[in-house]
Design a protein around this motif. Structure first.
Motif, PDB file in Angstrom:
ATOM      1  N   PHE A 158       0.801  -0.820  -0.122  1.00 30.42           N
ATOM      2  CA  PHE A 158      -0.141   0.142  -0.522  1.00 30.42           C
ATOM      3  C   PHE A 158       1.436   1.152   0.200  1.00 30.42           C
ATOM      4  O   PHE A 158       1.570   1.498   0.455  1.00 30.42           O
ATOM      5  N   GLY A 159       0.486   1.575  -1.333  1.00 31.43           N
ATOM      6  CA  GLY A 159       1.062   3.597  -1.001  1.00 31.43           C
ATOM      7  C   GLY A 159       2.858   3.874  -1.338  1.00 31.43           C
ATOM      8  O   GLY A 159       2.514   2.736  -1.435  1.00 31.43           O
ATOM      9  N   ARG A 165      -0.605  -0.145  12.036  1.00 25.36           N
ATOM     10  CA  ARG A 165      -0.159  -0.493  12.576  1.00 25.36           C
ATOM     11  C   ARG A 165       1.651  -1.594  11.087  1.00 25.36           C
ATOM     12  O   ARG A 165       2.119  -1.738  12.151  1.00 25.36           O
ATOM     13  N   HIS A 166       1.145  -1.554  10.680  1.00 25.14           N
ATOM     14  CA  HIS A 166       2.382  -2.286  10.056  1.00 25.14           C
ATOM     15  C   HIS A 166       2.488  -1.226   9.063  1.00 25.14           C
ATOM     16  O   HIS A 166       3.302  -1.761   7.800  1.00 25.14           O
ATOM     17  N   ALA A 167       2.058  -0.403   8.687  1.00 22.35           N
ATOM     18  CA  ALA A 167       2.653   0.490   7.539  1.00 22.35           C
ATOM     19  C   ALA A 167       2.578   0.289   6.603  1.00 22.35           C
ATOM     20  O   ALA A 167       3.609   0.726   5.236  1.00 22.35           O
ATOM     21  N   GLY A 168       1.038  -0.531   5.949  1.00 24.43           N
ATOM     22  CA  GLY A 168       1.096  -1.613   4.649  1.00 24.43           C
ATOM     23  C   GLY A 168       1.592  -1.865   3.942  1.00 24.43           C
ATOM     24  O   GLY A 168       2.202  -2.376   2.902  1.00 24.43           O
ATOM     25  N   TYR A 169       2.856  -3.109   4.403  1.00 22.24           N
ATOM     26  CA  TYR A 169       3.431  -3.996   4.691  1.00 22.24           C
ATOM     27  C   TYR A 169       2.204  -5.617   4.529  1.00 22.24           C
ATOM     28  O   TYR A 169       1.229  -5.312   5.102  1.00 22.24           O
ATOM     29  N   GLY A 170       2.994  -6.299   4.443  1.00 21.36           N
ATOM     30  CA  GLY A 170       2.001  -7.538   3.798  1.00 21.36           C
ATOM     31  C   GLY A 170       1.953  -8.629   4.943  1.00 21.36           C
ATOM     32  O   GLY A 170       1.900  -9.704   4.422  1.00 21.36           O
ATOM     33  N   THR A 171       1.075  -7.924   6.055  1.00 24.28           N
ATOM     34  CA  THR A 171       1.249  -8.871   7.656  1.00 24.28           C
ATOM     35  C   THR A 171       0.224  -9.578   6.622  1.00 24.28           C
ATOM     36  O   THR A 171      -0.484  -9.432   6.380  1.00 24.28           O
ATOM     37  N   ALA A 172       0.367 -10.759   7.980  1.00 22.69           N
ATOM     38  CA  ALA A 172      -1.046 -11.410   8.150  1.00 22.69           C
ATOM     39  C   ALA A 172      -3.403 -10.188   7.865  1.00 22.69           C
ATOM     40  O   ALA A 172      -3.450 -11.106   7.703  1.00 22.69           O
ATOM     41  N   ALA A 204      -7.934   2.200  -3.575  1.00 22.23           N
ATOM     42  CA  ALA A 204      -6.925   2.775  -4.668  1.00 22.23           C
ATOM     43  C   ALA A 204      -5.437   3.345  -4.514  1.00 22.23           C
ATOM     44  O   ALA A 204      -4.759   4.074  -5.810  1.00 22.23           O
ATOM     45  N   LEU A 205      -5.473   3.723  -3.122  1.00 22.70           N
ATOM     46  CA  LEU A 205      -3.580   3.817  -2.765  1.00 22.70           C
ATOM     47  C   LEU A 205      -2.533   1.960  -2.942  1.00 22.70           C
ATOM     48  O   LEU A 205      -1.679   2.096  -2.171  1.00 22.70           O
ATOM     49  N   HIS A 206      -3.706   0.893  -2.896  1.00 21.79           N
ATOM     50  CA  HIS A 206      -3.144  -0.064  -3.150  1.00 21.79           C
ATOM     51  C   HIS A 206      -2.555  -0.705  -4.334  1.00 21.79           C
ATOM     52  O   HIS A 206      -2.357   0.214  -5.229  1.00 21.79           O
ATOM     53  N   ARG A 207      -1.218  -1.175  -4.007  1.00 19.12           N
ATOM     54  CA  ARG A 207      -0.243  -1.589  -5.132  1.00 19.12           C
ATOM     55  C   ARG A 207      -0.853  -2.730  -6.247  1.00 19.12           C
ATOM     56  O   ARG A 207      -0.362  -3.759  -5.629  1.00 19.12           O
ATOM     57  N   ARG A 208      -1.865  -2.648  -6.422  1.00 15.86           N
ATOM     58  CA  ARG A 208      -2.472  -3.779  -7.306  1.00 15.86           C
ATOM     59  C   ARG A 208      -1.455  -4.893  -7.912  1.00 15.86           C
ATOM     60  O   ARG A 208      -1.334  -5.678  -8.164  1.00 15.86           O
TER      61      ARG A 208
END
Length: 200
Positions: free
Chosen positions: A23-24, A165-172, A185-189
């Protein structure tokens, strides 16, 4: 930290944060330090931002801003990432940071092993540069704090994903929220195709 790389008024360190997020934007900072300022910051505890607590990074930000000859930030948006790929978007963020400095540096120190391809001036890549160069370490701190602050603001706009909490990283937690609610709209598709399938 052992500073065994060039430093001085014409030397800018550049670093990025957020390459691996879902994200972002990816963020970059460029920082120019003289020898005395580098010494003061190292004495204050400056090192690679990943080795510092959030509280320590926050305390270093005003010291970096006050002691640096110049500093600037740049971003590569999620759209940039999807259109150009993560390396090109990261380079764009770095280039934007460097272009926002009041004067073009005579030498750019780039963290990592990959050169900054759009930069036409002199540059030097430094593996583990954020542990070897005060200017790169300072850039890593500014980029990390600026990006985290933006993501906290965006978490209010996009609740339910746990961005604060995770700043956009791919946590569970983040992946589960994406499966339930889909991307914003701000996710990296381009990063989500394996998780969510085709996103046309």
């Amino acid at each position: 930290m052992t500073v065994d790389v060039p430093a001085g008024p014409g030397v800018a360190g550049v670093d990025e944060v957020g390459r691996g997020c879902l994200f972002g934007p990816v963020f970059a900072a460029a920082v120019v330090l003289d020898i005395k300022a580098a010494g003061r910051l190292l004495e204050a505890g400056l090192t690679d931002s990943k080795k510092l607590t959030a509280k320590r990074r926050q305390a270093l930000v005003p010291l970096i801003e006050q002691n640096s000859i110049a500093w600037a930030l740049g971003q590569g948006s999620a759209r940039d990432i999807d259109r150009q790929g993560i390396r090109a978007a990261t380079e764009l963020a770095m280039l934007r940071a460097l272009q926002r400095l009041p004067e073009q540096p005579s030498l750019v120190l780039v963290d990592g092993s990959l050169p900054l391809r759009p930069w036409t001036g002199h540059q030097q890549t430094i593996v583990a540069g954020d542990s070897l160069s005060a200017a790169i370490a300072a850039a890593s701190v500014l980029a990390k704090q600026a990006r985290d602050a933006l993501i906290r603001r965006l978490a209010l706009r996009f609740p339910g994903y746990g961005l604060e909490r995770h700043a956009g990283y791919g946590t569970a937690q983040h992946r589960q929220a994406l499966l339930l609610s889909g991307p914003t709209a701000l996710h990296r598709r381009s990063f989500l195709r394996r998780l969510l399938g085709t996103l046309d």
